[in-house]
Write an enzyme that holds these catalytic residues in place. Structure first.
Site, PDB file in Angstrom:
ATOM      1  N   GLU A 194       0.824  -1.203   0.000  1.00 53.21           N
ATOM      2  CA  GLU A 194       0.000   0.000   0.000  1.00 53.21           C
ATOM      3  C   GLU A 194       0.867   1.265   0.000  1.00 53.21           C
ATOM      4  O   GLU A 194       0.541   2.248  -0.672  1.00 53.21           O
ATOM      5  CB  GLU A 194      -0.922   0.015   1.224  1.00 53.21           C
ATOM      6  N   CYS A 249      -0.382   0.468   7.772  1.00 51.49           N
ATOM      7  CA  CYS A 249      -0.821   0.954   6.458  1.00 51.49           C
ATOM      8  C   CYS A 249      -2.168   1.653   6.534  1.00 51.49           C
ATOM      9  O   CYS A 249      -2.428   2.593   5.775  1.00 51.49           O
ATOM     10  CB  CYS A 249      -0.893  -0.210   5.473  1.00 51.49           C
TER      11      CYS A 249
END
Length: 368
Positions: free
Chosen positions: A57, A89
């Protein structure tokens, strides 16, 4: 399960394709791929390249830059919300202004517990999940096995003749299969966190248990080398003891420990009897060392023990188109199997040619 469009499927398929790029370098972390989409176009993508480095990500956010604001993110695994070697994340996605997240699989890691999904939802991010879940489960079978069962996924590799023989009685076995099959095995090794064999194979072949194919980009990573050696018969001159990296030697009697330690090995005592080693304890210890996928390249005794104890998740058999005859060794030593009813049924999941050989991939079939 939410309704997913053809475009959703295409974007997740791309994320899954990206995830596979980490197959040789991401372990012990899971392989994860991610794409960021704005106005039906991919504006950023990434994958988890090396454990300890940025997650998929984060790499996708870096590629997207300001275009991540208001975009939809497709990722193969639920974004993490816990602090590990890298920050969570989920927080980064919220800070970047991601409006919606589509992920395939809930994070099976004990520290996950749906916290990533919850954090995103609490911040107003739209969540949809389950798209291509089974494909991601297959990709992450080893990681899932370690985090949910407390043992690695065990893949047993065998090279045999058409009549199921793996060596001559003298021990001669190089080479039964052709160069294409041997190259394929190098890729299996590179995808594994550890390679295990028995002391009988060490005494007969003195293997290195390393990835030798320089065309495979492993970023210098080598699997752990694992030897099952109940009574510590491993010679101090064994090649793998002199190689860089770790060689683990599992035994039931560690009275001869110190010379092997001095030679470069790590000796681990587990329970056992009559010179045998408790293989389940070996697997549990390897899981504690963050091994997701264990490749076994062993002789008939260790292979037979693993099969008989149903500790094998997948068999990969490379079968060469020749007959070796009667003065040979078979694939499995299973002395307690004396009747046809003792046989182990298999479910073949893949069958293909690799060079001149045939590769059979199979799983142990469930009992009726």
């Amino acid at each position: 399960m939410p309704d997913f469009s053809a475009a959703d499927s295409a974007f997740m398929a791309r994320a899954l394709h990206l995830a596979r790029r980490g197959q040789y370098t991401a372990h012990p972390n899971p392989m994860v791929g991610c794409v960021i989409v704005s106005d039906s176009e991919i504006v950023g993508e990434g994958w988890h390249e090396v454990a300890g480095d940025a997650h998929a990500e984060i790499n996708a956010l870096r590629a997207a830059g300001a275009k991540a604001q208001g975009a939809t993110l497709y990722v193969t695994l639920e974004p993490c919300a816990h602090h590990g070697k890298t920050p969570p994340c989920a927080s980064a996605l919220i800070d970047a202004g991601i409006a919606a997240v589509v992920f395939a699989l809930d994070d099976p890691f004990a520290g996950g517990d749906g916290r990533g999904e919850q954090a995103l939802s609490d911040a107003g991010v739209t969540i949809r999940k389950g798209l291509m879940r089974e494909s991601v489960q297959d990709l992450l079978a080893g990681f899932i096995s370690r985090t949910t069962r407390g043992r690695p996924r065990v893949r047993l590799k065998i090279a045999s003749s058409l009549d199921g023989r793996i060596a001559m009685k003298s021990g001669e076995s190089q080479w039964i299969t052709g160069p294409a099959a041997r190259a394929d095995v190098q890729r299996l090794r590179a995808r594994s966190g550890a390679i295990m064999t028995g002391v009988g194979t060490v005494l007969a072949d003195d293997p290195s248990l390393t990835v030798r194919d320089e065309s495979i980009d492993t970023r210098g990573l080598q699997p752990l080398r694992v030897v099952v050696d109940g009574a510590l018969r491993m010679p101090l001159s064994a090649e793998m003891l002199a190689l860089p990296g770790d060689t683990l030697i599992y035994c039931a009697d560690d009275g001869k420990r110190q010379p092997l330690v001095d030679a470069g090995g790590e000796v681990i005592k587990v329970s056992g009897q009559d010179g045998t080693v408790n293989l389940l304890q070996v697997l549990e210890d390897l899981a504690a060392r963050e091994v997701n996928d264990l490749l076994v390249e062993a002789g008939p005794r260790l292979a037979g023990s693993l099969i008989a104890q149903k500790l094998v998740d997948e068999l990969v058999i490379y079968q060469a188109p020749h007959i070796m005859g009667s003065e040979t060794l078979g694939m499995f030593h299973t002395p307690t199997w004396t009747e046809l009813a003792d046989r182990q049924a298999l479910t073949i999941t893949d069958l293909r040619r690799v060079g001149n050989d045939t590769r059979i991939t199979a799983q142990l079939a469930d009992e009726d």
